[in-house]
Design an enzyme around this catalytic site. Structure first.
Site, PDB file in Angstrom:
ATOM      1  N   TYR A 107      -4.819   6.069  -9.574  1.00  0.00           N
ATOM      2  CA  TYR A 107      -6.017   5.285  -9.280  1.00  0.00           C
ATOM      3  C   TYR A 107      -7.209   5.776 -10.108  1.00  0.00           C
ATOM      4  O   TYR A 107      -8.058   4.976 -10.508  1.00  0.00           O
ATOM      5  CB  TYR A 107      -6.352   5.371  -7.784  1.00  0.00           C
ATOM      6  CG  TYR A 107      -5.442   4.541  -6.921  1.00  0.00           C
ATOM      7  CD1 TYR A 107      -5.804   3.250  -6.535  1.00  0.00           C
ATOM      8  CD2 TYR A 107      -4.218   5.041  -6.472  1.00  0.00           C
ATOM      9  CE1 TYR A 107      -4.973   2.482  -5.743  1.00  0.00           C
ATOM     10  CE2 TYR A 107      -3.385   4.282  -5.691  1.00  0.00           C
ATOM     11  CZ  TYR A 107      -3.758   2.999  -5.321  1.00  0.00           C
ATOM     12  OH  TYR A 107      -2.929   2.228  -4.543  1.00  0.00           O
TER      13      TYR A 107
ATOM     14  N   THR B 171      -8.745   0.310   6.225  1.00  0.00           N
ATOM     15  CA  THR B 171      -7.569   0.720   5.455  1.00  0.00           C
ATOM     16  C   THR B 171      -6.291   0.680   6.278  1.00  0.00           C
ATOM     17  O   THR B 171      -6.317   0.747   7.509  1.00  0.00           O
ATOM     18  CB  THR B 171      -7.759   2.151   4.922  1.00  0.00           C
ATOM     19  OG1 THR B 171      -7.935   3.053   6.028  1.00  0.00           O
ATOM     20  CG2 THR B 171      -8.973   2.242   4.005  1.00  0.00           C
ATOM     21  N   VAL B 172      -5.180   0.540   5.577  1.00  0.00           N
ATOM     22  CA  VAL B 172      -3.856   0.784   6.136  1.00  0.00           C
ATOM     23  C   VAL B 172      -3.344   2.095   5.535  1.00  0.00           C
ATOM     24  O   VAL B 172      -3.717   2.450   4.418  1.00  0.00           O
ATOM     25  CB  VAL B 172      -2.868  -0.372   5.819  1.00  0.00           C
ATOM     26  CG1 VAL B 172      -3.226  -1.610   6.586  1.00  0.00           C
ATOM     27  CG2 VAL B 172      -2.793  -0.666   4.326  1.00  0.00           C
TER      28      VAL B 172
ATOM     29  N   CYS C 256       0.817  -1.214   0.000  1.00  0.00           N
ATOM     30  CA  CYS C 256       0.000   0.000   0.000  1.00  0.00           C
ATOM     31  C   CYS C 256       0.854   1.268   0.000  1.00  0.00           C
ATOM     32  O   CYS C 256       1.666   1.471   0.908  1.00  0.00           O
ATOM     33  CB  CYS C 256      -0.909  -0.002   1.228  1.00  0.00           C
ATOM     34  SG  CYS C 256      -1.853   1.527   1.431  1.00  0.00           S
TER      35      CYS C 256
ATOM     36  N   TRP D 170      -7.395  -6.276   4.638  1.00  0.00           N
ATOM     37  CA  TRP D 170      -6.058  -6.813   4.870  1.00  0.00           C
ATOM     38  C   TRP D 170      -6.042  -7.938   5.907  1.00  0.00           C
ATOM     39  O   TRP D 170      -6.738  -7.891   6.909  1.00  0.00           O
ATOM     40  CB  TRP D 170      -5.121  -5.691   5.303  1.00  0.00           C
ATOM     41  CG  TRP D 170      -5.097  -4.572   4.321  1.00  0.00           C
ATOM     42  CD1 TRP D 170      -5.877  -3.457   4.317  1.00  0.00           C
ATOM     43  CD2 TRP D 170      -4.266  -4.472   3.159  1.00  0.00           C
ATOM     44  NE1 TRP D 170      -5.589  -2.663   3.237  1.00  0.00           N
ATOM     45  CE2 TRP D 170      -4.604  -3.254   2.506  1.00  0.00           C
ATOM     46  CE3 TRP D 170      -3.271  -5.283   2.616  1.00  0.00           C
ATOM     47  CZ2 TRP D 170      -3.973  -2.836   1.339  1.00  0.00           C
ATOM     48  CZ3 TRP D 170      -2.644  -4.862   1.446  1.00  0.00           C
ATOM     49  CH2 TRP D 170      -2.997  -3.661   0.826  1.00  0.00           C
TER      50      TRP D 170
END
Length: 357
Positions: free
Chosen positions: A196, A132-133, A65, A98
């Site tokens: 993205y 999210t990370v 990420c 994740w």
């Protein structure tokens, strides 16, 4: 990640039109003016301030990420490895996000969680937003504290200074903060998220609009770096850390997978030599795992790459060859700053390329 544990593919691409990223995060902060050992302090805006405290928190990220990568680089450059531990999820996951499947028993060895979503649900049982990370969790409770990636590197610099290593750099100099913040916001919109917008576009029109917007920004950077060694000032700052994760993934992933295909970064002399210099500085290349990066994008994004075939190439060994950035003056760090020490064994990249060894 084992197939028996798979519960449906992640869906990322826009079903139609422009890709719009969800940018709503847990905006709690860890700050130095809260007494160590105390409970989180409620703020008027509904968030909480948590105390700076060695060993209380763990940074959960993933090599794949780019948003997590910037926090991992900052942590290493500042020497916070012994103060804020690091847990790393594997590169592939289903819609639930994740998984710590690189660790024994597929659990993070410190918090004991299998899926990152457990840390979110431990604090917010009905958490409705993205898992999210990067995410900072409180070790004792395994509860998420914050996943607000834009502020984590800034707070590592400004709030954790008491715990910085001797000789740590100032990556966010007070005199340059406005310029760093302005450029950082532009980089996010036009470059970091720009790739993205290309890759997850849901129509030809949206893709072409995103494509031209991205390359306009990259051409500006190529020109800027023809006369500036770094993005802001004479030394590395957070602005460079914001750009690096996108640049280092570009030729490996974004050119093909996200169709950002006008040319490679290796064909842009200023950006390429700038990337080579950063890659060769401890904290940058030694936190980069190309295998996990490619596995994440090409496998997890099945709506973009249905075959899930992960490419063997490209050859990126030129990142370890000499660069020409010395011609512009300046230096990576100011006088008195030292390089970070060896990477702790638990933090080492699991799949180094030959040119990274």
């Amino acid at each position: 990640m084992t197939k028996k544990d798979w519960d449906g593919d992640a869906k990322n691409a826009s079903p139609d039109g422009e890709f719009v990223r969800d940018t709503s995060y847990i905006t709690d902060r860890i700050v130095s003016d809260v007494e160590p050992g105390s409970s989180p302090q409620a703020q008027e805006d509904g968030t909480f301030h948590w105390p700076v405290e060695a060993g209380r928190y763990r940074l959960l990220g993933a090599r794949a990420c780019p948003w997590a990568h910037r926090t991992i680089i900052t942590r290493r450059l500042l020497g916070l490895e012994d103060v804020i531990s690091l847990g790393l999820a594997g590169p592939t996951h289903d819609w639930r996000s994740w998984v710590f499947d690189l660790d024994p028993d597929e659990k993070d060895p410190v918090t004991g969680i299998h899926r990152l979503q457990e840390a979110y649900f431990n604090r917010f049982p009905d958490y409705p937003k993205g898992i999210t990370v990067p995410a900072i969790v409180e070790v004792e409770t395994a509860k998420v504290v914050t996943n607000n990636f834009p502020t984590i590197p800034i707070d590592f610099q400004t709030q954790w200074s008491e715990h910085h290593r001797e000789g740590a750099p100032d990556l966010y100099p007070e005199a340059l903060r406005e310029e760093i913040d302005t450029l950082g916001a532009w980089l996010f919109k036009e470059v970091n998220n720009g790739v993205y917008r290309c890759g997850f576009a849901g129509s030809q029109e949206a893709y072409e609009s995103a494509y031209h917007r991205l390359w306009k920004a990259l051409d500006w950077l190529e020109d800027h770096l023809s006369t500036h060694r770094y993005l802001v000032g004479d030394h590395l700052t957070l602005a460079d850390i914001y750009l690096y994760p996108t640049l280092v993934r570009f030729d490996a992933v974004y050119v093909g997978h996200f169709k950002c295909s006008r040319n490679r970064i290796s064909q842009m002399p200023n950006l390429h030599n700038y990337l080579k210099e950063l890659f060769q500085i401890p904290g940058f290349g030694d936190t980069t795992d190309f295998q996990e990066i490619k596995e994440h994008y090409y496998y997890t994004h099945s709506d973009v790459n249905p075959t899930r075939i992960v490419p063997v190439g490209p050859d990126l060994s030129d990142l370890a060859t000499p660069h020409d950035r010395d011609r512009l003056g300046g230096s990576p760090f100011a006088e008195g700053v030292t390089l970070p020490g060896p990477v702790p064994e638990t933090d080492k990249v699991k799949h180094p390329q030959d040119f990274q060894k």
